[in-house]
Design an enzyme around this catalytic site. Structure first.
Site, PDB file in Angstrom:
ATOM      1  N   GLN A 100       0.903  -0.919  -0.020  1.00 47.83           N
ATOM      2  CA  GLN A 100      -0.177  -0.094  -0.076  1.00 47.83           C
ATOM      3  C   GLN A 100       0.992   0.886  -0.014  1.00 47.83           C
ATOM      4  O   GLN A 100       1.592   1.542   0.917  1.00 47.83           O
ATOM      5  CB  GLN A 100      -0.941   0.092   1.094  1.00 47.83           C
ATOM      6  CG  GLN A 100      -1.956   0.957   1.165  1.00 47.83           C
ATOM      7  CD  GLN A 100      -2.936   1.107   2.131  1.00 47.83           C
ATOM      8  OE1 GLN A 100      -2.694   1.287   3.147  1.00 47.83           O
ATOM      9  NE2 GLN A 100      -4.258   1.517   2.024  1.00 47.83           N
ATOM     10  N   TYR A 187      -5.814  10.685   3.869  1.00 51.22           N
ATOM     11  CA  TYR A 187      -4.446  11.112   3.416  1.00 51.22           C
ATOM     12  C   TYR A 187      -4.458  11.656   2.194  1.00 51.22           C
ATOM     13  O   TYR A 187      -5.627  11.997   1.885  1.00 51.22           O
ATOM     14  CB  TYR A 187      -3.662   9.605   3.739  1.00 51.22           C
ATOM     15  CG  TYR A 187      -3.724   9.128   5.039  1.00 51.22           C
ATOM     16  CD1 TYR A 187      -3.347   9.888   6.093  1.00 51.22           C
ATOM     17  CD2 TYR A 187      -4.245   7.960   5.265  1.00 51.22           C
ATOM     18  CE1 TYR A 187      -3.232   9.290   7.374  1.00 51.22           C
ATOM     19  CE2 TYR A 187      -4.328   7.415   6.480  1.00 51.22           C
ATOM     20  CZ  TYR A 187      -3.642   8.142   7.666  1.00 51.22           C
ATOM     21  OH  TYR A 187      -3.863   7.846   8.974  1.00 51.22           O
ATOM     22  N   ARG A 234      -7.638   2.320  -3.086  1.00 55.00           N
ATOM     23  CA  ARG A 234      -8.523   2.117  -1.994  1.00 55.00           C
ATOM     24  C   ARG A 234      -9.035   3.415  -1.843  1.00 55.00           C
ATOM     25  O   ARG A 234      -8.236   4.432  -1.724  1.00 55.00           O
ATOM     26  CB  ARG A 234      -7.880   1.715  -0.914  1.00 55.00           C
ATOM     27  CG  ARG A 234      -8.514   1.361   0.399  1.00 55.00           C
ATOM     28  CD  ARG A 234      -7.788   0.828   1.504  1.00 55.00           C
ATOM     29  NE  ARG A 234      -8.548  -0.332   2.316  1.00 55.00           N
ATOM     30  CZ  ARG A 234      -8.641  -0.425   3.656  1.00 55.00           C
ATOM     31  NH1 ARG A 234      -7.864   0.376   4.546  1.00 55.00           N
ATOM     32  NH2 ARG A 234      -9.413  -1.492   4.012  1.00 55.00           N
ATOM     33  N   GLY A 323      -9.726  -6.708   8.619  1.00 58.02           N
ATOM     34  CA  GLY A 323      -8.504  -5.957   9.388  1.00 58.02           C
ATOM     35  C   GLY A 323      -8.274  -6.397  10.561  1.00 58.02           C
ATOM     36  O   GLY A 323      -7.633  -7.417  10.883  1.00 58.02           O
ATOM     37  N   ARG A 324      -9.090  -6.118  11.737  1.00 60.42           N
ATOM     38  CA  ARG A 324      -8.835  -6.621  12.999  1.00 60.42           C
ATOM     39  C   ARG A 324      -8.945  -8.039  13.157  1.00 60.42           C
ATOM     40  O   ARG A 324      -8.193  -8.539  13.807  1.00 60.42           O
ATOM     41  CB  ARG A 324      -9.891  -5.798  13.852  1.00 60.42           C
ATOM     42  CG  ARG A 324      -9.533  -4.384  14.002  1.00 60.42           C
ATOM     43  CD  ARG A 324     -10.539  -3.312  14.565  1.00 60.42           C
ATOM     44  NE  ARG A 324     -11.773  -3.407  13.548  1.00 60.42           N
ATOM     45  CZ  ARG A 324     -12.714  -2.416  13.436  1.00 60.42           C
ATOM     46  NH1 ARG A 324     -12.745  -1.638  14.760  1.00 60.42           N
ATOM     47  NH2 ARG A 324     -13.458  -2.446  12.520  1.00 60.42           N
TER      48      ARG A 324
HETATM   49  C1  LIG Z   1      -4.668  -1.068  13.777  1.00 62.52           C
HETATM   50  C2  LIG Z   1      -5.292  -0.682  12.410  1.00 62.52           C
HETATM   51  C3  LIG Z   1      -4.444  -0.014  11.492  1.00 62.52           C
HETATM   52  C4  LIG Z   1      -5.004   0.433  10.244  1.00 62.52           C
HETATM   53  N1  LIG Z   1      -3.928   0.682   9.102  1.00 62.52           N
HETATM   54  C5  LIG Z   1      -4.300   1.062   7.839  1.00 62.52           C
HETATM   55  C6  LIG Z   1      -3.704   1.443   7.008  1.00 62.52           C
HETATM   56  O1  LIG Z   1      -2.066   1.227   7.081  1.00 62.52           O
HETATM   57  N2  LIG Z   1      -4.135   1.597   5.586  1.00 62.52           N
HETATM   58  C7  LIG Z   1      -5.586   1.557   5.566  1.00 62.52           C
HETATM   59  O2  LIG Z   1      -5.775   1.886   4.369  1.00 62.52           O
HETATM   60  N3  LIG Z   1      -6.255   1.076   6.477  1.00 62.52           N
HETATM   61  C8  LIG Z   1      -5.801   1.084   7.792  1.00 62.52           C
HETATM   62  N4  LIG Z   1      -6.772   0.623   8.627  1.00 62.52           N
HETATM   63  C9  LIG Z   1      -8.072   0.587   8.349  1.00 62.52           C
HETATM   64  C10 LIG Z   1      -8.388  -1.160   8.014  1.00 62.52           C
HETATM   65  O3  LIG Z   1      -7.396  -1.473   6.875  1.00 62.52           O
HETATM   66  C11 LIG Z   1      -9.759  -1.557   7.831  1.00 62.52           C
HETATM   67  O4  LIG Z   1     -10.543  -0.637   6.776  1.00 62.52           O
HETATM   68  C12 LIG Z   1     -10.273  -1.348   8.968  1.00 62.52           C
HETATM   69  O5  LIG Z   1      -9.833  -1.973  10.362  1.00 62.52           O
HETATM   70  C13 LIG Z   1     -11.960  -1.948   9.053  1.00 62.52           C
HETATM   71  O6  LIG Z   1     -11.934  -3.280   8.802  1.00 62.52           O
HETATM   72  P1  LIG Z   1     -12.146  -4.517   9.851  1.00 62.52           P
HETATM   73  O7  LIG Z   1     -13.582  -3.941  10.459  1.00 62.52           O
HETATM   74  O8  LIG Z   1     -12.141  -5.805   9.344  1.00 62.52           O
HETATM   75  O9  LIG Z   1     -11.313  -4.143  11.050  1.00 62.52           O
HETATM   76  C14 LIG Z   1      -6.315   0.099   9.938  1.00 62.52           C
HETATM   77  C15 LIG Z   1      -7.065  -0.167  10.781  1.00 62.52           C
HETATM   78  C16 LIG Z   1      -6.727  -0.520  12.215  1.00 62.52           C
HETATM   79  C17 LIG Z   1      -7.600  -0.961  13.212  1.00 62.52           C
END
Ligand SMILES: Cc1cc2nc3c(=O)[nH]c(=O)nc-3n(C[C@H](O)[C@H](O)[C@H](O)COP(=O)(O)O)c2cc1C
Length: 365
Positions: A100, A187, A234, A323-324
């Protein structure tokens, strides 16, 4: 039965074994000095290689593009070499991985910038209600408010577009299967799209076409550098993270999606707003992206295995990113397959630190 989730998918020039993608997740564990990917990062990603596609944590394309301490970069030889080791580890166990590409724009602080300069943005509008993460001169880490940015000149915009292309080249040279242009979550490309962060009066501000110009120039430069079939994007329609405005956001993201649809790129990845305090998209809104973008379409945010299966079965999505759940479950696809219980993620270890909360989440027995 999760038949659709476990059906292989062609993404550009690669085929992913399933449609359970690992979302990009910033973990602030890059090696210091120099923000270089480490062996521990290689272990973390290799543990998660059963994802159809791993999207790396956001990775700054330049020092200027950094908004948090200890995030990895992709603009020095050492960083490229560090990533090469990470991708090799993922490939060795059969995984596929995208990098990314990240420029934070105004979500930064002079302590993270070369020469202590202010960060840059489309306009001199400070991001409210969001934090940067810095190491203070006394060596302690702290969350701080972003500085008011300096408005980018046209020449600087050109320079940044070229930096995206150079970073994409490095990523592909390091072995990544794809790159993802991060135009979500407040961003720099998202700041250009936003009606409040972008107050420009030139060809990069005002109309939707003008606000979308920056991200499309970035995508075109990256496609030119590495080939369009290796490029994903994205977007975060209606996202509120890092002080983005809901008003006008869906329209501008749909416009970008339709322009991307003309470019035949590998995939479009939509982050829904609910992960950061916004509302989920409606099915109507999801379908609007499906209609606008004819290639691989992925959604992310708050999905369970069943929701993901339904989204793919209904034809709205081709894949879903998690993600999480991937932070806490290195073997997430297998757990889904077996309907096994899931480990709970621990937010206190999301950002920074070592193995704890990173590579020590247990696999299933
Ligand atoms: C700890 C953490 C770090 C994240 N870092 C990024 C990132 O580097 N780039 C990005 O596009 N989104 C980032 N996100 C958003 C996640 O990619 C994702 O969209 C978000 O966690 C929702 O998905 P989930 O409900 O499956 O966790 C981050 C989210 C969390 C919780």
């Amino acid at each position: 039965m999760l038949k659709h989730l476990f059906t292989p998918l062609v993404v550009g020039e690669i085929k992913t074994a399933n449609r359970i993608w690992m979302a990009p997740l910033t973990r602030c564990r890059a090696g210091q000095p120099g923000d270089v990917p480490t062996e521990l990062m290689a272990k973390y990603y290799a543990q998660r290689a059963s994802a159809g596609l791993i999207i790396s944590e956001a990775t700054q394309i330049s020092k200027e593009g950094q908004g948090y301490a200890w995030t990895p970069g992709i603009y020095t030889d050492a960083q490229e070499e560090g990533w090469r080791r990470v991708v090799r580890a993922v490939h060795e166990v059969g995984g596929k991985m995208a990098l990314q590409l990240w420029h934070v724009g105004r979500v930064s602080h002079h302590l993270l910038q070369e020469g202590g300069k202010p960060p840059v943005g489309p306009s001199a509008v400070r991001a409210q209600n969001t934090k940067c993460f810095v190491v203070l001169p006394d060596g302690t880490a702290a969350q701080v408010d972003p500085d008011t940015p300096r408005e980018l000149s046209i020449e600087e915009i050109k320079r940044i577009v070229n930096e995206y292309a150079a970073a994409a080249k490095r990523a592909i040279r390091a072995g990544f299967d794809l790159v993802e242009v991060h135009s979500a979550n407040g961003y720099l490309p998202n700041q250009f799209l936003d009606i409040r962060a972008n107050q420009r009066k030139d060809r990069y501000g005002g109309s939707i076409e003008n606000r979308a110009r920056f991200v499309l120039e970035v995508v075109d430069a990256v496609c030119e550098a590495v080939g369009r079939k290796k490029v994903g994007v994205r977007l975060s329609p209606k996202g509120v993270f890092a002080d983005m405005t809901v008003e006008g956001s869906l329209e501008s993201c749909l416009y970008v999606a339709s322009e991307l649809g003309k470019r035949d790129i590998a995939y479009l990845h939509i982050v829904e707003p609910n992960w950061a305090g916004g509302q989920s998209l409606t099915d109507e809104e999801r379908k609007a992206f499906r209609k606008t973008f004819p290639y691989v379409l992925t959604f992310c945010s708050g999905y369970t295995a069943q929701m993901a299966e339904m989204a793919i079965a209904s034809g709205i999505a081709d894949a879903i990113a998690f993600g999480r759940l991937f932070i806490a479950n290195p073997d997430l696809p297998e757990r889904f397959r077996r309907g096994a219980s899931l480990n709970e993620p621990d937010p206190s270890t999301f950002y920074g630190g070592g193995e704890k909360g990173y590579t020590d989440y247990p696999f299933m027995e």
